[in-house]
Design a protein around this motif. Sequence first.
Motif, PDB file in Angstrom:
ATOM      1  N   PRO A 107     -13.267  45.921  24.612  1.00 51.23           N
ATOM      2  CA  PRO A 107     -13.844  46.902  25.531  1.00 51.23           C
ATOM      3  C   PRO A 107     -14.216  46.280  26.872  1.00 51.23           C
ATOM      4  O   PRO A 107     -14.574  45.108  26.940  1.00 51.23           O
ATOM      5  N   ALA A 108     -14.120  47.080  27.906  1.00 52.24           N
ATOM      6  CA  ALA A 108     -14.480  46.628  29.245  1.00 52.24           C
ATOM      7  C   ALA A 108     -15.995  46.494  29.350  1.00 52.24           C
ATOM      8  O   ALA A 108     -16.724  47.404  28.973  1.00 52.24           O
ATOM      9  N   ALA A 109     -16.462  45.356  29.841  1.00 55.93           N
ATOM     10  CA  ALA A 109     -17.892  45.158  30.060  1.00 55.93           C
ATOM     11  C   ALA A 109     -18.276  45.781  31.393  1.00 55.93           C
ATOM     12  O   ALA A 109     -17.581  45.614  32.395  1.00 55.93           O
ATOM     13  N   THR A 110     -19.360  46.533  31.400  1.00 57.32           N
ATOM     14  CA  THR A 110     -19.819  47.201  32.606  1.00 57.32           C
ATOM     15  C   THR A 110     -21.330  47.377  32.511  1.00 57.32           C
ATOM     16  O   THR A 110     -21.959  46.884  31.589  1.00 57.32           O
ATOM     17  N   SER A 111     -21.883  48.079  33.456  1.00 58.76           N
ATOM     18  CA  SER A 111     -23.307  48.424  33.376  1.00 58.76           C
ATOM     19  C   SER A 111     -23.418  49.937  33.266  1.00 58.76           C
ATOM     20  O   SER A 111     -22.516  50.675  33.679  1.00 58.76           O
ATOM     21  N   LEU A 112     -24.514  50.384  32.723  1.00 59.64           N
ATOM     22  CA  LEU A 112     -24.739  51.823  32.600  1.00 59.64           C
ATOM     23  C   LEU A 112     -24.818  52.465  33.977  1.00 59.64           C
ATOM     24  O   LEU A 112     -24.338  53.576  34.181  1.00 59.64           O
ATOM     25  N   THR A 113     -25.378  51.742  34.935  1.00 63.55           N
ATOM     26  CA  THR A 113     -25.461  52.251  36.311  1.00 63.55           C
ATOM     27  C   THR A 113     -24.070  52.488  36.880  1.00 63.55           C
ATOM     28  O   THR A 113     -23.816  53.533  37.492  1.00 63.55           O
ATOM     29  N   LYS A 114     -23.149  51.534  36.690  1.00 65.04           N
ATOM     30  CA  LYS A 114     -21.781  51.694  37.206  1.00 65.04           C
ATOM     31  C   LYS A 114     -21.067  52.858  36.527  1.00 65.04           C
ATOM     32  O   LYS A 114     -20.344  53.610  37.169  1.00 65.04           O
ATOM     33  N   LEU A 115     -21.258  52.994  35.211  1.00 64.48           N
ATOM     34  CA  LEU A 115     -20.644  54.123  34.499  1.00 64.48           C
ATOM     35  C   LEU A 115     -21.154  55.448  35.036  1.00 64.48           C
ATOM     36  O   LEU A 115     -20.381  56.373  35.287  1.00 64.48           O
ATOM     37  N   TYR A 116     -22.469  55.533  35.204  1.00 68.39           N
ATOM     38  CA  TYR A 116     -23.047  56.785  35.693  1.00 68.39           C
ATOM     39  C   TYR A 116     -22.589  57.067  37.122  1.00 68.39           C
ATOM     40  O   TYR A 116     -22.312  58.216  37.471  1.00 68.39           O
ATOM     41  N   GLN A 117     -22.491  56.022  37.953  1.00 71.60           N
ATOM     42  CA  GLN A 117     -22.011  56.190  39.330  1.00 71.60           C
ATOM     43  C   GLN A 117     -20.575  56.713  39.328  1.00 71.60           C
ATOM     44  O   GLN A 117     -20.219  57.583  40.117  1.00 71.60           O
ATOM     45  N   SER A 118     -19.752  56.202  38.421  1.00 71.28           N
ATOM     46  CA  SER A 118     -18.379  56.679  38.298  1.00 71.28           C
ATOM     47  C   SER A 118     -18.359  58.166  37.927  1.00 71.28           C
ATOM     48  O   SER A 118     -17.556  58.940  38.445  1.00 71.28           O
ATOM     49  N   TYR A 119     -19.246  58.549  37.026  1.00 71.16           N
ATOM     50  CA  TYR A 119     -19.373  59.955  36.616  1.00 71.16           C
ATOM     51  C   TYR A 119     -19.766  60.829  37.809  1.00 71.16           C
ATOM     52  O   TYR A 119     -19.158  61.876  38.040  1.00 71.16           O
ATOM     53  N   GLU A 120     -20.754  60.392  38.576  1.00 70.10           N
ATOM     54  CA  GLU A 120     -21.165  61.152  39.762  1.00 70.10           C
ATOM     55  C   GLU A 120     -20.037  61.226  40.789  1.00 70.10           C
ATOM     56  O   GLU A 120     -19.798  62.271  41.389  1.00 70.10           O
ATOM     57  N   ASN A 121     -19.348  60.100  41.007  1.00 70.45           N
ATOM     58  CA  ASN A 121     -18.236  60.075  41.967  1.00 70.45           C
ATOM     59  C   ASN A 121     -17.094  60.989  41.546  1.00 70.45           C
ATOM     60  O   ASN A 121     -16.326  61.453  42.381  1.00 70.45           O
ATOM     61  N   ALA A 122     -16.998  61.251  40.252  1.00 72.58           N
ATOM     62  CA  ALA A 122     -15.953  62.138  39.719  1.00 72.58           C
ATOM     63  C   ALA A 122     -16.418  63.592  39.700  1.00 72.58           C
ATOM     64  O   ALA A 122     -15.814  64.436  39.037  1.00 72.58           O
ATOM     65  N   GLY A 123     -17.508  63.894  40.423  1.00 66.03           N
ATOM     66  CA  GLY A 123     -17.991  65.272  40.488  1.00 66.03           C
ATOM     67  C   GLY A 123     -18.651  65.723  39.195  1.00 66.03           C
ATOM     68  O   GLY A 123     -18.565  66.892  38.831  1.00 66.03           O
ATOM     69  N   ASN A 124     -19.307  64.814  38.497  1.00 65.30           N
ATOM     70  CA  ASN A 124     -19.948  65.080  37.209  1.00 65.30           C
ATOM     71  C   ASN A 124     -18.965  65.666  36.195  1.00 65.30           C
ATOM     72  O   ASN A 124     -19.281  66.589  35.461  1.00 65.30           O
ATOM     73  N   SER A 125     -17.786  65.069  36.181  1.00 60.67           N
ATOM     74  CA  SER A 125     -16.759  65.442  35.207  1.00 60.67           C
ATOM     75  C   SER A 125     -16.133  64.170  34.649  1.00 60.67           C
ATOM     76  O   SER A 125     -15.427  63.457  35.360  1.00 60.67           O
ATOM     77  N   ALA A 126     -16.413  63.885  33.391  1.00 61.25           N
ATOM     78  CA  ALA A 126     -15.874  62.669  32.772  1.00 61.25           C
ATOM     79  C   ALA A 126     -14.351  62.683  32.745  1.00 61.25           C
ATOM     80  O   ALA A 126     -13.728  61.628  32.777  1.00 61.25           O
ATOM     81  N   LEU A 127     -13.752  63.862  32.697  1.00 62.69           N
ATOM     82  CA  LEU A 127     -12.288  63.952  32.668  1.00 62.69           C
ATOM     83  C   LEU A 127     -11.649  63.293  33.880  1.00 62.69           C
ATOM     84  O   LEU A 127     -10.507  62.837  33.818  1.00 62.69           O
TER      85      LEU A 127
END
Length: 129
Positions: free
Chosen positions: A24-44
């Motif tokens: 699995p890719a190592a990351t931080s929860l902050t980076k994951l959440y930022q990615s989610y926000e940058n995607a318009g709050n859509s995990a897809l």
Amino acid sequence: MRFDGPALLCLLTLSSAAVAADKPAATSLTKLYQSYENAGNSALSMAEYDTRVRFSAVVLDQTTSMDDTPILQATEAGEEAEYARLMGEDEAQSKKLGALKIGAKFTATCTVGFTSGTDYLNLKDCTVE
């Protein structure tokens, strides 16, 4: 069957690539959440969608689903905002998640699950280290 030179090198390279793909890719929860926000709050729309990620976090709160499965609410150390909700990969992992106390630090590997329009990211099939 004997392999020599280039054939052996090719097999070793393919084997190493297969092992790396499973890690699995190592990351931080902050980076994951930022990615989610940058995607318009859509995990897809996230690059991490449906992939395994490893991160460290802090237990913000504990809840349960309608069928009494533990759901852990997580954040980054020093933060108060909920970044993710985690569900265990199986009954044993669900119990591990449910046993963590509010404020406890932990490391987990999860799959980024479907999430849309919420203020938190859904992480499923989690294993706690």
